[in-house]
Enzyme design. Structure first.
Site, PDB file in Angstrom:
ATOM      1  CG  ASP A   1      -1.789  -1.186   1.063  1.00 29.15           C
ATOM      2  OD1 ASP A   1      -2.296  -1.360   0.023  1.00 29.15           O
ATOM      3  OD2 ASP A   1      -1.995  -1.952   1.908  1.00 29.15           O
ATOM      4  CB  SER A   2       0.462   4.632   1.307  1.00 26.20           C
ATOM      5  OG  SER A   2      -0.720   4.978   0.512  1.00 26.20           O
ATOM      6  CB  THR A   3       4.894   1.234   3.216  1.00 26.82           C
ATOM      7  OG1 THR A   3       4.568   0.078   2.504  1.00 26.82           O
ATOM      8  CG2 THR A   3       3.830   1.290   4.626  1.00 26.82           C
TER       9      THR A   3
ATOM     10  CE  LYS B   1       0.818   6.831  -1.728  1.00 22.90           C
ATOM     11  NZ  LYS B   1      -0.445   7.335  -1.248  1.00 22.90           N
TER      12      LYS B   1
END
Length: 603
Positions: free
Chosen positions: A394-396, A398
């Site tokens: 998921d957003s990790t 980024k």
């Protein structure tokens, strides 16, 4: 997921059988009968592939196609979730956009139930066959013709067989057969003695003893196992029918090599004479019989009539054909590896790891906590199994999207601002220009999608492979692969990557690493600095996957951590933060005390 393994099994078995059948058709004349039969051993190996742990042949780092997960593009009426970080970490917000995906759980259960029904049915049929063999053995009587018994011992010597094999007479059989793994029996029909000559006995014994010598009784069990497991694939039944025919022809050829030319017709007549007497039973697959179906008998007689002593075929050609078959079948490995990454696992081995019981912090969640103590060079892990299970980052992800963009000169530490194009975003905090710091703190999807677009899909895939980022699988599609799709990583790998990132061991420029570090800083006090990134996996409006990864810098040490939590509807990055901070406080590593929040003096 059972459905995934079912599809893998169907595709692997079908492809393998098609390859072997084509090679038999194209190159069959170049192979001896024995090599012809042994070609089917490749099928045994291919059918075992779905049962072999994927780490033994994991090619997912080099192959990005065939991913199991497919993520739909967010629709205009997508469901949204917005949660704030725990009090005290105000600047970083855990925004998550839901992806829509069909629920395959009912289909998965239905396929599994259907498969199990077939397995039970064919297991029952096999057990009936086994019970029939027991009755044959129980109702049989010892063979007493001494002249024939002497001939039998001579046949054993010719084949160099020393183990005891019993000859029995049974009213339940109508064709000679051999069965029994531990105590082997050759059963002869009770009504045979009126017409069978010594030469016929010799043909019968040589045939059945060749089956024994070639371990065909054991092969029967392997065939049955695969027929039960792959009962749903008609090609498997066709393949094993052809395999049994090739086995009989190979056995016939071995017998003919032991006979003189004048005995060939006698051997063929012996087989034919048992055809009319026999009523073959589909239950009796645990043994081998002298005869077979009329079509099989026809093919065998044709082979016997055309057999000539001394006819040789090139061993080099046979070896070439085998190498060709193995090469073609081996190309399935990357496919199986990539297809199986849905539940891929990272195989971690660190002798100094301490496994701790922290279940009190994870009430209501399945999850794992991984901590690496840099000074002690030691891992501390809660939930060993979950710590190596790869799930969506998921957003990790980024963190590394930003790093890749910096390294590709898409942005720079001094100029990282991207302009908002005016498109209404799901969160008000996204409706403005963003730089690397604000985009990481607010987890702004459009910013990182634009970074990835400018960086280039091939460059991203190459970078993921270079830094060994989980399974490095980007087949989920541009802009979506990191969000509950194909890209997956385990908590242990998250911590290992953070160490390499922090120590600038990934091969990137120091100023680029430093720029990302500054953007990840959440809070600092007199004793320590806390940096990190959350991630929330939201599917069909439910938070199913929560991450918090980062590190704590103290005066004398650095601690790297990754927390992952999962449940059906309440696993957010914010909750992962709450759990992480509780554990870090309990371990005496970091405690929030109202110190300076990074950003109060840095806008």
């Amino acid at each position: 997921m059972f459905l995934t393994h079912f599809i893998i099994g169907l595709l692997v078995s079908s492809f393998s059988i098609a390859v072997i059948l084509l090679i038999r058709k194209w190159f069959g004349r170049q192979l001896t009968a024995k090599w012809h039969y042994h070609l089917w051993m490749f099928l045994f190996m291919a059918l075992a592939l779905p049962f072999i742990p994927t780490h033994l042949y994991n090619f997912s780092s080099f192959y990005s196609g065939g991913g199991t997960y497919q993520t739909n593009a967010p629709s205009s009426n997508m469901e949204l979730t917005e949660t704030n970080m725990m009090q005290g970490l105000h600047l970083m917000q855990d925004f998550s956009v839901s992806v829509n995906r069909s629920d395959l759980s009912l289909l998965n259960m239905g396929v599994m139930g259907l498969w199990m029904s077939g397995v039970l049915l064919f297991t029952f049929i096999m057990v009936r066959g086994w019970l029939t063999l027991r009755r044959i053995k129980k109702d049989s009587s010892a063979f007493s013709n001494q002249e024939v018994l002497v001939l039998f011992e001579e046949c054993k010597k010719r084949l160099k067989i020393k183990r005891s094999i019993k000859i029995v007479i049974s009213k339940r059989v109508q064709s000679p057969m051999i069965f029994g793994l531990f105590q082997t029996y050759i059963a002869l029909p009770a009504q045979h003695e009126s017409w069978v000559s010594l030469k016929n006995y010799e043909c019968i014994f040589l045939h059945e003893l060749n089956h024994y010598k070639n371990k065909d009784l054991l092969t029967n069990y392997v065939i049955l196992f695969y027929q039960i497991i792959y009962w749903f694939n008609p090609l498997v039944w066709l393949a094993f029918r052809e395999m049994r025919l090739d086995r009989e022809i190979a056995c016939d050829t071995s017998v003919l090599q032991l006979l003189d030319d004048n005995s060939f017709s006698e051997y063929g007549n012996t087989i034919i004479n048992f055809v009319d007497l026999s009523k073959r039973s589909s239950k009796l697959q645990l043994m081998t019989q002298l005869n077979g179906s009329k079509l099989q008998i026809k093919k065998r007689i044709e082979q016997i009539s055309s057999y000539k002593h001394g006819a040789k075929k090139s061993i080099r050609k046979s070896i070439f054909i085998y190498v060709l078959a193995s090469s073609i079948l081996t190309i399935q490995l990357p496919f199986v590896s990539a297809f199986a990454t849905e539940n891929n696992r990272y195989y971690f081995n660190n002798d100094g790891t301490v496994y701790e019981d922290l279940h009190q912090f994870f009430k209501g969640y399945e999850g794992s906590f991984v901590l690496y103590d840099h000074s002690a060079q030691q891992y501390r892990i809660y939930n060993e199994e979950k710590s190596t299970l790869r799930v969506s980052p998921d957003s990790t992800y980024k963190i590394y999207s930003a790093l890749f963009a910096l390294e590709s000169n898409v942005i720079s530490p001094e100029e990282s601002t991207l302009s908002w194009d005016g498109t209404e975003q799901p969160f008000e905090a996204w409706n403005m220009d963003q730089d690397i710091s604000s985009a990481l703190q607010k987890s702004v999807n459009w910013y990182f999608r634009e970074l990835d677009r400018r960086t280039g899909f091939e460059t991203i895939q190459s970078n993921l492979q270079d830094i060994n980022y989980g399974n490095s699988d980007v087949s989920g599609g541009f802009g979506d692969f990191w969000h509950e799709s194909s890209l997956k990583i385990s908590p242990v790998e998250q911590v290992q990557l953070l160490q390499a990132f922090y120590n600038n061991q990934l091969g990137y420029k120091e100023m680029h690493t430093q720029a990302v570090k500054e953007a990840l800083l959440l809070e600092k006090n007199e004793d320590a600095r806390l940096s990190g990134k959350t991630g929330t996996g939201t599917v069909n409006g439910k938070n199913i996957n929560g991450w918090f990864i980062g590190y704590v810098e103290t005066k004398n040490n650095t601690y790297f951590f990754a927390t992952n939590i999962q449940n059906e509807d309440d696993s957010s990055g914010s909750k992962a933060v709450e759990i992480t901070l509780s554990i870090l406080k309990d371990l005496g590593i970091y405690k929030q005390n109202g110190g300076e929040k990074y950003g109060e003096k840095h806008s």
